[in-house]
Enzyme design. Structure first.
Site, short mmCIF file in Angstrom:
data_model
loop_
_atom_site.label_atom_id
_atom_site.label_comp_id
_atom_site.label_asym_id
_atom_site.label_seq_id
_atom_site.Cartn_x
_atom_site.Cartn_y
_atom_site.Cartn_z
N GLN A 1 0.88 -1.19 -0.13
CA GLN A 1 0.27 0.04 -0.11
C GLN A 1 0.25 1.25 -0.43
O GLN A 1 1.56 1.44 0.95
CB GLN A 1 -1.64 0.31 1.58
CG GLN A 1 -1.77 1.27 0.81
CD GLN A 1 -2.58 1.38 2.37
OE1 GLN A 1 -1.61 1.44 3.58
NE2 GLN A 1 -3.36 1.33 2.89
N TYR B 1 -6.23 10.85 3.46
CA TYR B 1 -5.32 10.80 2.86
C TYR B 1 -4.25 11.58 2.09
O TYR B 1 -5.72 12.42 2.11
CB TYR B 1 -4.49 9.72 3.54
CG TYR B 1 -4.17 8.89 4.54
CD1 TYR B 1 -5.07 8.36 5.28
CD2 TYR B 1 -2.83 8.13 4.35
CE1 TYR B 1 -4.96 7.34 6.25
CE2 TYR B 1 -2.32 7.82 5.67
CZ TYR B 1 -3.57 6.85 6.10
OH TYR B 1 -3.10 6.48 7.48
N ARG C 1 -10.02 -6.63 10.76
CA ARG C 1 -9.97 -7.29 11.53
C ARG C 1 -10.46 -8.58 11.70
O ARG C 1 -10.04 -9.50 13.21
CB ARG C 1 -11.24 -6.02 12.42
CG ARG C 1 -10.74 -4.81 12.90
CD ARG C 1 -11.81 -3.78 13.72
NE ARG C 1 -13.31 -4.00 12.24
CZ ARG C 1 -14.57 -3.06 13.03
NH1 ARG C 1 -15.24 -2.19 13.52
NH2 ARG C 1 -15.21 -3.30 11.38
#
Length: 408
Positions: A108, A178, A355
């Site tokens: 990423q 971002y 998660r």
């Protein structure tokens, strides 16, 4: 509950190999990017390799190394990777380990922009326009045109490092406010030049980065774009414009898949995570007045949203008629086999899990033999704040106990 007897989606068909641009994944399951905090010098460590290898050995198709900053100014949190040639040795060891374990590796790539803090980067954070970040209590300065050109080159340079290091894919981080996605947001982008105003202009920076990356790496690896659908902030990113951004980027033919996400790392963070808002956990990561601020105002800043399975599905459906060339990756609230089957039935080519995999790195292996088993993740979100140390589920082994010495 879906009736598996009324469709052809079985364990065998769900976990078939899937084409992603120039590569083939052994199954459609991707470990979603979760900033790991296992790179204190910005380099790969054995702890980082062990962390990701656990997911590959647990049965997923590809894991995502996150977060890989394209420059020192682009760091978002402590212990992240700096994606430069000087770190090539460790990056190669990382990809070799993932391949040896039978899976693929994605990197990423991103620049934190308004999410960054001077404490971590040493410089004042940047945004499309001057902006005061209530979460960090810092004022971001407006990025210059010269810096925009530099950052496009840095993205392309980082992508080339990924190719040379043996990665199979890259994920361009165009989400969560971002730097790149902050240009999409009218809340943050008040520019009056070619990068502000219409959604076409606000998408220009992302499009130019994408094309610069594609020109540099050609078809040597797959390109995934992580794209914010909406961020739950009034006057910011919403579906009417994010679908247009997806259309513009898709038309370039440079995107192999969009990983659709939502929420922000600037404000209203729980809109992304859903579930329990752990104020005490967040406060514990801060010191002094910041700790008190989190306790007093954290719930208002972070937000509160109840968890539900497949909570991004409804929004993600809106992109299926817009995106014509790239595949779509569904993220959010995917915790068991039924969720994956529904995603496939709905027309999504791949799914990304976060998660659930932190809680059970081998959940995919378990699904193959026990498809009716429910995942153990309870969405307590205590993992959310472990990013400030080493990201992990509080109920499982922390692989950070292995070496965090830089591997080159």
């Amino acid at each position: 509950m879906m009736d598996r007897k009324d469709n052809n989606l079985t364990v065998e068909t769900i976990f078939q190999p899937v084409q992603l641009g120039p590569i083939v994944l052994r199954n459609p399951i991707i470990k979603a990017a979760t900033s790991e905090g296992r790179s204190p010098e910005g380099k790969v460590t054995q702890a980082l390799i062990d962390f990701h290898r656990g997911f590959i050995e647990g049965g997923i198709g590809m894991t995502t190394l996150a977060y890989c900053a394209i420059s020192k100014e682009g760091f978002a949190a402590p212990g992240e990777i700096l994606m430069v040639k000087e770190n090539m040795g460790g990056l190669k060891k990382f990809t070799e380990a993932m391949h040896e374990a039978g899976g693929k590796a994605s990197a990423q790539l991103g620049h934190a922009g308004p999410v960054a803090t001077k404490k971590i980067t040493g410089v004042r954070p940047i945004a499309p326009s001057r902006f005061f970040n209530l979460t960090s209590l810092q004022t971001c300065r407006a990025i210059t045109l010269k810096e925009i050109e530099q950052i496009k080159v840095q993205f392309a340079d980082a992508a080339e490092v990924a190719v040379e290091a043996g990665f199979d894919a890259i994920e361009l981080h165009f989400g969560h406010l971002y730097l790149v996605s902050s240009f999409f947001s009218p809340w943050l982008n008040k520019r009056t030049d070619q990068y502000g105003g219409s959604i076409t202009n606000r998408t220009r920076f992302a499009k130019e980065i994408l094309l610069a990356v594609k020109e540099r790496i050609q078809d040597r690896l797959a390109i995934i774009v992580k794209l914010s659908m909406d961020d739950g902030i009034k006057g910011s990113i919403w579906l009417d414009e994010s679908t247009e951004t997806a259309r513009i980027l898709d038309e370039t033919g440079a995107v192999d898949a969009f990983e659709l996400t939502m929420g922000s790392s600037v404000s209203n963070q729980m809109y992304l995570f859903r579930g329990e808002t752990d104020i005490d956990g967040m406060a514990a990561t801060q010191k002094g007045i910041m700790k008190l601020g989190v306790k007093w105002f954290g719930r208002k800043i972070l937000g509160e949203y109840p968890y539900k399975d497949l909570y991004m599905l409804e929004s993600a459906r809106q992109f299926q008629t817009v995106v014509k060339k790239a595949k779509l990756i569904l993220l959010g609230g995917i915790n068991n086999f039924e969720h994956i089957a529904i995603a496939k039935q709905e027309g999504f080519s791949l799914v990304a899990m976060g998660r659930a995999l932190l809680r059970e790195p081998d959940i995919i292996q378990k699904m193959r033999t026990h498809p009716y088993k429910t995942g153990l993740c309870i969405h307590c979100n205590k993992c959310m704040f472990s990013v400030y140390s080493t990201t992990n589920c509080v109920f499982t082994k922390d692989y950070a106990t292995t070496s965090q010495v830089a591997l080159g």
